[in-house]
Motif scaffolding. Sequence first.
Motif, PDB file in Angstrom:
ATOM      1  N   THR A 165       0.830  -1.214   0.000  1.00 45.60           N
ATOM      2  CA  THR A 165       0.000   0.000   0.000  1.00 45.60           C
ATOM      3  C   THR A 165       0.856   1.252   0.000  1.00 45.60           C
ATOM      4  O   THR A 165       0.587   2.211  -0.734  1.00 45.60           O
ATOM      5  CB  THR A 165      -0.911   0.024   1.259  1.00 45.60           C
ATOM      6  OG1 THR A 165      -1.522  -1.243   1.388  1.00 45.60           O
ATOM      7  CG2 THR A 165      -1.961   1.094   1.158  1.00 45.60           C
ATOM      8  N   LEU A 166       1.910   1.248   0.819  1.00 46.54           N
ATOM      9  CA  LEU A 166       2.765   2.433   0.926  1.00 46.54           C
ATOM     10  C   LEU A 166       3.602   2.636  -0.335  1.00 46.54           C
ATOM     11  O   LEU A 166       3.829   3.765  -0.761  1.00 46.54           O
ATOM     12  CB  LEU A 166       3.671   2.322   2.162  1.00 46.54           C
ATOM     13  CG  LEU A 166       2.946   2.343   3.513  1.00 46.54           C
ATOM     14  CD1 LEU A 166       3.936   2.162   4.647  1.00 46.54           C
ATOM     15  CD2 LEU A 166       2.154   3.625   3.708  1.00 46.54           C
ATOM     16  N   LEU A 167       4.043   1.537  -0.951  1.00 43.33           N
ATOM     17  CA  LEU A 167       4.822   1.663  -2.190  1.00 43.33           C
ATOM     18  C   LEU A 167       3.953   2.234  -3.316  1.00 43.33           C
ATOM     19  O   LEU A 167       4.406   3.062  -4.107  1.00 43.33           O
ATOM     20  CB  LEU A 167       5.421   0.320  -2.598  1.00 43.33           C
ATOM     21  CG  LEU A 167       6.513  -0.225  -1.668  1.00 43.33           C
ATOM     22  CD1 LEU A 167       6.923  -1.631  -2.070  1.00 43.33           C
ATOM     23  CD2 LEU A 167       7.741   0.681  -1.639  1.00 43.33           C
ATOM     24  N   VAL A 168       2.689   1.822  -3.359  1.00 42.62           N
ATOM     25  CA  VAL A 168       1.752   2.412  -4.336  1.00 42.62           C
ATOM     26  C   VAL A 168       1.672   3.917  -4.080  1.00 42.62           C
ATOM     27  O   VAL A 168       1.701   4.727  -5.002  1.00 42.62           O
ATOM     28  CB  VAL A 168       0.337   1.769  -4.220  1.00 42.62           C
ATOM     29  CG1 VAL A 168      -0.690   2.560  -5.022  1.00 42.62           C
ATOM     30  CG2 VAL A 168       0.363   0.322  -4.700  1.00 42.62           C
ATOM     31  N   SER A 169       1.591   4.277  -2.806  1.00 42.86           N
ATOM     32  CA  SER A 169       1.469   5.684  -2.405  1.00 42.86           C
ATOM     33  C   SER A 169       2.652   6.536  -2.877  1.00 42.86           C
ATOM     34  O   SER A 169       2.477   7.681  -3.280  1.00 42.86           O
ATOM     35  CB  SER A 169       1.332   5.752  -0.884  1.00 42.86           C
ATOM     36  OG  SER A 169       0.778   6.972  -0.510  1.00 42.86           O
ATOM     37  N   ILE A 170       3.876   5.969  -2.855  1.00 38.70           N
ATOM     38  CA  ILE A 170       5.061   6.704  -3.333  1.00 38.70           C
ATOM     39  C   ILE A 170       4.845   7.122  -4.786  1.00 38.70           C
ATOM     40  O   ILE A 170       4.944   8.298  -5.148  1.00 38.70           O
ATOM     41  CB  ILE A 170       6.344   5.833  -3.259  1.00 38.70           C
ATOM     42  CG1 ILE A 170       6.740   5.564  -1.812  1.00 38.70           C
ATOM     43  CG2 ILE A 170       7.508   6.511  -4.004  1.00 38.70           C
ATOM     44  CD1 ILE A 170       7.910   4.589  -1.671  1.00 38.70           C
ATOM     45  N   PHE A 171       4.556   6.128  -5.636  1.00 39.92           N
ATOM     46  CA  PHE A 171       4.452   6.403  -7.081  1.00 39.92           C
ATOM     47  C   PHE A 171       3.199   7.209  -7.424  1.00 39.92           C
ATOM     48  O   PHE A 171       3.211   8.013  -8.343  1.00 39.92           O
ATOM     49  CB  PHE A 171       4.509   5.087  -7.867  1.00 39.92           C
ATOM     50  CG  PHE A 171       5.877   4.479  -7.851  1.00 39.92           C
ATOM     51  CD1 PHE A 171       6.856   4.912  -8.736  1.00 39.92           C
ATOM     52  CD2 PHE A 171       6.208   3.502  -6.919  1.00 39.92           C
ATOM     53  CE1 PHE A 171       8.142   4.374  -8.704  1.00 39.92           C
ATOM     54  CE2 PHE A 171       7.496   2.961  -6.886  1.00 39.92           C
ATOM     55  CZ  PHE A 171       8.461   3.404  -7.773  1.00 39.92           C
ATOM     56  N   LYS A 172       2.135   6.999  -6.643  1.00 41.02           N
ATOM     57  CA  LYS A 172       0.895   7.739  -6.890  1.00 41.02           C
ATOM     58  C   LYS A 172       1.103   9.219  -6.567  1.00 41.02           C
ATOM     59  O   LYS A 172       0.725  10.098  -7.339  1.00 41.02           O
ATOM     60  CB  LYS A 172      -0.207   7.134  -6.023  1.00 41.02           C
ATOM     61  CG  LYS A 172      -1.578   7.613  -6.325  1.00 41.02           C
ATOM     62  CD  LYS A 172      -2.482   6.495  -6.839  1.00 41.02           C
ATOM     63  CE  LYS A 172      -3.805   7.031  -7.331  1.00 41.02           C
ATOM     64  NZ  LYS A 172      -3.702   8.177  -8.227  1.00 41.02           N
ATOM     65  N   ASN A 173       1.726   9.491  -5.427  1.00 38.62           N
ATOM     66  CA  ASN A 173       1.973  10.884  -5.038  1.00 38.62           C
ATOM     67  C   ASN A 173       2.921  11.590  -6.000  1.00 38.62           C
ATOM     68  O   ASN A 173       2.703  12.744  -6.369  1.00 38.62           O
ATOM     69  CB  ASN A 173       2.525  10.957  -3.607  1.00 38.62           C
ATOM     70  CG  ASN A 173       1.416  10.960  -2.566  1.00 38.62           C
ATOM     71  OD1 ASN A 173       0.523  11.788  -2.601  1.00 38.62           O
ATOM     72  ND2 ASN A 173       1.455  10.006  -1.655  1.00 38.62           N
ATOM     73  N   LEU A 174       3.986  10.903  -6.402  1.00 34.86           N
ATOM     74  CA  LEU A 174       4.933  11.512  -7.352  1.00 34.86           C
ATOM     75  C   LEU A 174       4.250  11.783  -8.690  1.00 34.86           C
ATOM     76  O   LEU A 174       4.467  12.824  -9.313  1.00 34.86           O
ATOM     77  CB  LEU A 174       6.158  10.606  -7.549  1.00 34.86           C
ATOM     78  CG  LEU A 174       7.150  10.539  -6.381  1.00 34.86           C
ATOM     79  CD1 LEU A 174       8.210   9.473  -6.638  1.00 34.86           C
ATOM     80  CD2 LEU A 174       7.821  11.892  -6.122  1.00 34.86           C
ATOM     81  N   THR A 175       3.402  10.845  -9.135  1.00 31.11           N
ATOM     82  CA  THR A 175       2.690  11.004 -10.400  1.00 31.11           C
ATOM     83  C   THR A 175       1.690  12.159 -10.319  1.00 31.11           C
ATOM     84  O   THR A 175       1.664  13.031 -11.202  1.00 31.11           O
ATOM     85  CB  THR A 175       1.954   9.693 -10.787  1.00 31.11           C
ATOM     86  OG1 THR A 175       2.920   8.638 -10.848  1.00 31.11           O
ATOM     87  CG2 THR A 175       1.263   9.815 -12.128  1.00 31.11           C
ATOM     88  N   ASP A 176       0.888  12.181  -9.253  1.00 28.13           N
ATOM     89  CA  ASP A 176      -0.097  13.265  -9.078  1.00 28.13           C
ATOM     90  C   ASP A 176       0.602  14.620  -9.048  1.00 28.13           C
ATOM     91  O   ASP A 176       0.119  15.606  -9.608  1.00 28.13           O
ATOM     92  CB  ASP A 176      -0.888  13.079  -7.772  1.00 28.13           C
ATOM     93  CG  ASP A 176      -1.848  11.895  -7.850  1.00 28.13           C
ATOM     94  OD1 ASP A 176      -2.053  11.379  -8.972  1.00 28.13           O
ATOM     95  OD2 ASP A 176      -2.375  11.473  -6.805  1.00 28.13           O
ATOM     96  N   ASN A 177       1.741  14.654  -8.379  1.00 28.14           N
ATOM     97  CA  ASN A 177       2.521  15.881  -8.256  1.00 28.14           C
ATOM     98  C   ASN A 177       2.998  16.361  -9.626  1.00 28.14           C
ATOM     99  O   ASN A 177       2.880  17.538  -9.967  1.00 28.14           O
ATOM    100  CB  ASN A 177       3.721  15.575  -7.349  1.00 28.14           C
ATOM    101  CG  ASN A 177       4.295  16.832  -6.751  1.00 28.14           C
ATOM    102  OD1 ASN A 177       3.604  17.568  -6.061  1.00 28.14           O
ATOM    103  ND2 ASN A 177       5.553  17.085  -7.037  1.00 28.14           N
TER     104      ASN A 177
END
Length: 244
Positions: free
Chosen positions: A134-146
């Motif tokens: 879940t947290l690893l998804v969050s890394i890439f999701k946040n960087l992508t959204d940013n």
Amino acid sequence: SIEREHDKAMHEEQEKLRIKRQLTNNINHELKTPVAAIQGYLETMTTSKDMTEEERDTFIAKSYAHCQRLTQLLTDVSTITRLEDGSSRIERESVDLHTIVTEIASEVALLGDDKRMRMNIELPQPMMVQGNSTLLVSIFKNLTDNAIAYSGGRDIYIKCLGEENGLYTISFADNGIGIDEEHLQHIFERFYRTDTGRSREQGGTGLGLAIVKHIIEGHGERVSVRSELGVGSTFTFTLKKVEL
């Protein structure tokens, strides 16, 4: 000496409290904006009897957007709090980063033209790392959204730069406007925004990159960023490799 250890522990405790106080103050400040806006729209709708259907719809849509922002803010705040309270207790397993990144890429492909970026992925397949899914998804999701919200670029490049000492080095880059030097050193701070108005407009909570840093450090690794104006920004970090 015992005294020095005690002083150090006291200092760390005070620092934790200071950060918590600061976070609370920031959250209050961040919550006020959408709450005041929603209140304003609803008051107008309640008191204005001669509003057109179109005006009413606009106010409802704006209130809804602020509600979504509030929800996102509360989610991000609870993530940060959870990470701070128990990063040592992060459940870890073998996770395929390639799968995570390609799934995010397929979500990005469904976005409208104004928000879609090309995702260029150069990762081993599979790419097994030790971490919390879940947290690893969050890394890439946040960087992508940013990158989508603020970079102004057309492409995102996610690459494995290599592996050594049981670690993969990963880079996440965009070809956007870049980040000014004065902002770069603060980029991972909570609620830090390089452009306050635009960031709020985009629905940003100002916590995305702080979450990225927390998660990577919670996995015992480090993250860094470099940027060049007019060329783009690159985030580089390491994750533990799972030997197959």
